[in-house]
Enzyme design. Structure first.
Site, mmCIF file in Angstrom:
data_model
loop_
_atom_site.group_PDB
_atom_site.id
_atom_site.type_symbol
_atom_site.label_atom_id
_atom_site.label_comp_id
_atom_site.label_asym_id
_atom_site.label_seq_id
_atom_site.Cartn_x
_atom_site.Cartn_y
_atom_site.Cartn_z
ATOM 1 N N SER A 9 138.284 -115.683 -11.346
ATOM 2 C CA SER A 9 137.162 -115.706 -12.285
ATOM 3 C C SER A 9 135.924 -116.191 -11.572
ATOM 4 O O SER A 9 135.886 -116.352 -10.358
ATOM 5 C CB SER A 9 137.493 -116.581 -13.479
ATOM 6 O OG SER A 9 136.485 -116.514 -14.444
ATOM 7 N N ILE A 29 137.307 -118.631 -21.058
ATOM 8 C CA ILE A 29 137.149 -117.188 -20.844
ATOM 9 C C ILE A 29 137.280 -116.910 -19.355
ATOM 10 O O ILE A 29 136.499 -117.412 -18.548
ATOM 11 C CB ILE A 29 135.771 -116.700 -21.350
ATOM 12 C CG1 ILE A 29 135.589 -117.039 -22.826
ATOM 13 C CG2 ILE A 29 135.629 -115.198 -21.119
ATOM 14 C CD1 ILE A 29 136.553 -116.344 -23.739
ATOM 15 N N ASP A 30 138.288 -116.144 -18.971
ATOM 16 C CA ASP A 30 138.525 -115.832 -17.554
ATOM 17 C C ASP A 30 138.691 -114.317 -17.406
ATOM 18 O O ASP A 30 139.772 -113.765 -17.616
ATOM 19 C CB ASP A 30 139.784 -116.558 -17.063
ATOM 20 C CG ASP A 30 139.935 -116.457 -15.541
ATOM 21 O OD1 ASP A 30 139.264 -115.612 -14.945
ATOM 22 O OD2 ASP A 30 140.724 -117.241 -14.977
ATOM 23 N N THR A 31 137.618 -113.649 -17.034
ATOM 24 C CA THR A 31 137.652 -112.180 -16.923
ATOM 25 C C THR A 31 138.412 -111.696 -15.700
ATOM 26 O O THR A 31 138.675 -110.498 -15.570
ATOM 27 C CB THR A 31 136.217 -111.624 -16.866
ATOM 28 O OG1 THR A 31 135.534 -112.209 -15.748
ATOM 29 C CG2 THR A 31 135.462 -111.947 -18.138
ATOM 30 N N ASN A 138 141.612 -120.372 -12.286
ATOM 31 C CA ASN A 138 140.585 -119.353 -12.460
ATOM 32 C C ASN A 138 139.381 -119.583 -11.551
ATOM 33 O O ASN A 138 138.308 -119.107 -11.813
ATOM 34 C CB ASN A 138 140.108 -119.348 -13.915
ATOM 35 C CG ASN A 138 139.391 -120.635 -14.270
ATOM 36 O OD1 ASN A 138 139.793 -121.699 -13.846
ATOM 37 N ND2 ASN A 138 138.322 -120.522 -15.054
#
Length: 1058
Positions: A9, A29-31, A138
């Site tokens: 991330s 939130i870890d895309t 992340n």
């Protein structure tokens, strides 16, 4: 082994808060992460065992626990979260897959995140370098992936098959892969496609094909989920195509959470039958192998979902259509299973890599290999290939690629720095053949070797020590040097040249297979010379397969093994199991056979039946029972894909099975009844538990071939799970039927039901009455009994005429592809009134408009009313009636943009003439009715029954269902049409003149019937009838009006229940 993921991330974490009960959960939130995580089990859900590898900047991490969060607890979808204390500051980590399913959007301007159409405030978390307790799950920045002097931990994993490389090779390869990270595909990414080549489906005719399989209700959610995913990916779109190929839901292995996975397969066999073959040349394998000799490095490349990265030609998209229970779809990308897909893929890769072919890489169908003599040269070649693939917008499946191998298997050969070697697996089955210890085993081995005796000089002398052991009372001594020497020499001779040949790709291949109770065997050959031998033992589940399932399993396994030889070429399969020769004509194959038929659809082959005594080679190989240490990877693979512990779904009504088990909700009880020769067990239950289901299976199914019916899909899943335990007992197949009809107990009740329906629907024919009855009721031998009842119907005998066909040759004509494309019109007269009749050819929907006179103005006004009701067609077809051939009417239709097509002289318009005949029959039937109200509105009654209550033989649906409610016709295949045409033409030669028609010269007219039917029939007394035809009165005796009895009719005394 467990699953392996990466988690990456941005360097600075960002999170949202989601309310759960009274708590606000911090969700990171870890895309870049491919997994979801939770620090603790705050939901009190059952903990699942797993083995998941997480690669972080601090090294690999193994997580052994996870939880499944069902839908509506936190999100609308079900999601798996790994259970690991990844942070003290956050409760959940939301990975890429969940964000993709949620259609997440991140707005940095508004500082908010949208998940499942809900908006959340985006909060900035603690920076990476300030957080000592955070385990960096992340914290691998995206920028690191682009730095050539650093290695991503993703690439250090054995997931990417780099364990065979030294440090220098690994460092340099990872730098190259990081440079071309854009061509790497990860699960959850949107799949791109190339516009370099488009796949076109050229068919022999444009008649739409329509066929459909039903799939279990339990799979419905999974199917719709995968459909939605393909819609989001842009692989498919919704469709209005008249084509339809059936789908089949194939169970796969369970994931680490124990959840059953499925794969959607489209069965394009019918479409492939009419597809014109693509003659794009397949590369010569010998030339390819000749260019790969003495190279030091090899890389094999696999494209992610390769076929789905090629675009469909817009003109062919409609032909790929398929349907589920909730929609009709078509492919925008090339689907799997199409006949010419391998050739298109070969053409596409040739066009993309053409400047590099033969110098840096080679392509054979869907196999790409990069080769070179040094590391520097190889990395340069890989870079050139990656550059071409990136320009073409293609993606790689890295976990299926093999990089910098110094020895690899390609096209059935082993490539090494010392040159090309034959694959030892080609003769492994022969080398591991155990020494025979019984006369039967000696005969099998001598049958195998003796098949090639014409290539072995002095075969009889070599085999003599073994043949003499077949004499009566002769002891077999396997330690005898002569016996052992003969056995080893014969094995050596059939494994070497001149018997074992190199394949010649200009000649046809023959694949011979066989299956025994313990093993499978196959040999690939050309012109009688073997090219490769294979065999393997059956696993514990496969041993329970039926004979035809074992024989077909041998074919599926052998074609997969020899795929590089057979794909893209026409070949022949020889089998001594005759039912396989009509494999694709089976009307009701079980789920396993259907699934394997779909797997074989990518190959072009004919199945040839040979006698068992001629199949000695494959037969001998199939009787080798190897020790456990000899089980090949292919055997283990088959065991992984085995699903003999599943209860499959059948479309047959439960009532047709001899042993029936019906599960119903109610106070616990078991009732056993007999219905004719059928055994029916009805089980009442309140709650279906695992323990109850196991007991039911043992008591009512084990050792007995049975079918069950249960309405609740949730309760069926409990039975399905319990079935895995019960399978270890004496087991036979269990099927689940989704159709339960009402049993009719007596013939009297059956006959009354048929007569009532027959009269109510204005006396339909035998086939329509049988179909109508079979949709709701069941009675043994109902079809023959219905035929008997209708043939004795006095009204049908008087009012109906035989539907004979004209003596002109029948030919198929182009069919319309949708409603309102083609109308047929004619003038119909009855009882002094005239009508313009009209029928839509696609749906068979019909209407009548009354006219005062038969001139063109009245016809024009009638057509205007028809167009207002039904819409305007593109083409209007009519005969050469004076009104229709009028120039004024033609010009008016041109102004309305409707093309008028007139038939040639003295020929009628078949569909409309057949409609008139049906109307005449129904009106004659109504006249015999006592219902005065029906007589007054007879035309409206006839049209209502025709359009709304009668399924048409051609479409399989009612005309109103298709025309008004956008239903799809169930069209016959081209082969069925050709068979019907041949039958019609043969029947014309053999028919006899029915006595209901006037005896004399045959008079041809516009009707399909070449005879003049009677115009008016009156009964003068109990034994005589009077016919008035064109003012001529003729008297006949009553027997001349009775139909001939069919030989296969049942008499009342033969009927069940009497």
């Amino acid at each position: 082994t467990g699953r392996k993921f990466s988690a990456t991330s941005l360097g600075k974490p960002q999170y949202i808060t989601i309310k759960y009960k009274e708590n606000n959960l911090k969700c990171l939130i870890d895309t870049g992460s491919t997994v979801n995580m939770t620090s603790k089990n705050i939901f009190d859900l059952p903990i699942q065992n797993t083995s998941t590898f997480i690669h972080t900047s601090n090294g690999p991490l193994i997580v052994n626990k996870s939880i499944i969060i069902p839908s509506k607890i936190l999100f609308p979808t079900t999601n798996e979260f790994l259970l690991h204390p990844f942070s003290e500051n956050y409760d959940l980590l939301l990975g890429r897959k969940l964000l993709a399913e949620a259609k997440a959007t991140i707005s940095y301007r508004d500082q908010e995140v949208t998940l499942y159409n809900n908006k959340y405030k985006l909060i900035e978390g603690i920076a990476t370098h300030e957080q000592s307790h955070f385990q960096n799950v992340n914290m691998i920045p995206d920028t690191m992936l682009r730095q050539p002097n650093k290695i991503s931990p993703i690439l250090e994993s054995d997931l990417y098959r780099l364990e065979h490389l030294n440090n220098e090779e690994k460092q340099r390869l990872c730098a190259l892969l990081q440079k071309y990270h854009d061509i790497q595909y990860h699960e959850g990414d949107k799949l791109t496609f190339t516009n370099q080549t488009k796949h076109t489906i050229n068919t022999k005719h444009n008649l739409p094909l329509y066929s459909k399989y039903s799939y279990p209700q339990a799979y419905e959610q999974e199917v719709e989920s995968q459909i939605q995913d393909m819609l989001n990916q842009g692989i498919i779109r919704t469709s209005n195509s008249p084509y339809n190929s059936p789908i089949w839901v194939v169970p796969k292995k369970q994931d680490a959470s124990g959840k059953q996975k499925f794969r959607i397969v489209i069965d394009y066999r019918k479409l492939n039958e009419i597809t014109v073959g693509d003659r794009h040349p397949i590369p010569n394998m010998d030339e390819i192998l000749g260019k790969l000799g003495r190279c030091n490095y090899f890389t094999t490349i696999d494209l992610a979902k390769g076929f789905h990265q090629i675009e469909m030609d817009p003109e062919s998209v409609s032909k790929t259509a398929f349907s589920t229970k909730h929609g009709h779809y078509e492919y925008l990308r090339m689907p799997f299973g199409l006949k010419n897909a391998p050739a298109t893929f070969q053409r596409c890769m040739n066009d993309i890599l053409r400047p590099l072919l033969n110098k840096h890489c080679l392509v054979y169908l869907d196999d790409i290999i990069v080769f070179s003599t040094s590391l520097d040269e190889h990395l340069q070649s890989l870079g050139l290939v990656f550059e071409k693939l990136a320009k073409a917008n293609l993606k790689l499946q890295l976990d299926k690629c093999e990089f910098l191998k110094q020895e690899t298997t390609f096209l059935g050969h082993v490539l090494t720095p010392d040159g090309i070697k034959p694959n030892p697996e080609k003769i492994e089955a022969i080398q591991k053949y155990p020494i025979p210890t019984k006369p039967k085993e000696i005969k099998a081995f001598l049958g195998l070797t003796g098949y090639y005796r014409k290539f072995i000089p002095n075969f009889a002398d070599i085999a003599k020590p073994m043949t003499k052991c077949l004499k009566k009372n002769m002891k077999i001594d396997t330690t005898n040097p002569e016996y052992d020497s003969a056995f080893k020499k014969l094995k050596y001779l059939i494994s070497e040249d001149p018997i074992l040949k190199v394949p010649d790709f200009t000649k046809k291949f023959t694949l011979t297979t066989d299956a025994s109770d313990v093993a499978l065997g196959a040999v690939l050959s050309q012109d009688g010379h073997p090219l490769s031998y294979i065999s393997r033992t059956l696993n514990e589940h496969e041993i329970n397969y039926s004979t035809i399932e074992k024989e077909l399993l041998a074919i599926v396994w052998a074609t997969k093994t020899f795929r590089h030889y057979l794909l893209g070429r026409h070949f022949e399969i020889s089998s001594d199991h005759q039912p396989l020769s009509w494999l694709y004509r089976m009307k009701d194959p079980n789920s396993k056979l259907t699934r394997w038929r779909v797997k074989l659809s990518e190959f072009d082959f004919d199945i040839k039946y040979i006698k068992g005594k001629e199949n000695c080679v494959a037969d001998a190989l199939s009787r080798i029972k190897l020790e456990e240490t000899y089980l090949s990877e292919q055997t283990q693979h088959s065991a992984e894909e085995d699903n003999s512990d599943l209860i499959f779904i059948t479309e047959r009504p439960l009532n047709t099975f001899n042993r029936q088990v019906i599960f119903s909700k109610g106070p616990p009880d078991i009732k056993v009844t007999k219905y004719f020769k059928k055994h029916i067990t009805q089980i009442f239950y309140d709650i279906m538990t695992r323990e109850k289901a196991e007991q039911y299976l043992i008591d009512h199914f084990c050792g007995k071939k049975s079918a069950l019916y249960i309405e609740s899909d949730a309760d069926f899943e409990v039975i399905q799970a319990a079935h895995k335990l019960a399978i270890n007992t004496k087991y036979t197949k269990i099927l689940r039927s989704t159709i339960l009809l009402k049993n009719i107990t007596t013939y009297a009740e059956f006959k009354e039901l048929i007569l009532t329906a027959h009269e109510k629907l204005l006396h339909p024919g035998i086939q329509k009455t049988t179909k109508l009855f079979g949709e709701t009721y069941y009675f043994p031998n109902s079809q023959l009994l219905i035929q008997n009842i209708i043939n004795e119907c006095s009204i049908c005998n008087l009012a109906k005429t035989e539907h004979r066909n004209t003596d002109m040759p029948t030919k198929t004509t182009p069919k319309p592809e949708h409603c309102r494309e083609k109308f047929m019109i004619d003038i119909y007269s009855s009882e002094g009134k005239h009508y313009v009749s009209c029928i839509d050819i696609y749906s068979k929907f019909a209407t009548l408009e009354e006219i005062k006179t038969k001139d063109w103005i009245e016809c024009k006004n009638a057509l205007m009313r028809i167009f207002n009701q039904l819409g305007k067609p593109k083409l209007l077809k009519a005969d050469r009636d004076g009104a229709f051939s009028s120039l004024a009417l033609k010009r008016w239709l041109e102004s309305e943009e409707v093309e008028l097509q007139l038939n040639t002289t003295k020929t009628g318009v078949a569909d409309i003439e057949r409609l008139h005949k049906t109307i005449n029959e129904k009106i004659r039937i109504i006249k015999t009715s006592d219902d005065e109200e029906t007589k007054l509105s007879k035309m409206e009654t006839v049209l209502n029954i025709y359009n709304h209550k009668t399924k048409h033989d051609t479409t399989g649906q009612t005309p109103a269902h298709i025309f008004l409610y956008a239903g799809q016709p169930i069209l016959d295949t081209q082969q069925n049409k050709e068979n019907k045409i041949n039958k019609i033409n043969n029947d014309r030669v053999e028919y006899e003149v029915d006595t209901r028609y006037r005896k004399g010269p045959l008079q041809k007219g516009k009707l399909e019937n070449p005879f003049k039917p009677t115009k008016n029939v009156e009964q003068t007394d109990s034994d005589h009838y009077k016919i008035t035809n064109r003012n001529r009165i003729t008297h006949y005796y009553k027997t001349q009006f009775k139909k001939r009895k069919k030989n296969n009719q049942l008499s009342i005394s033969q009927a069940p229940g009497t």
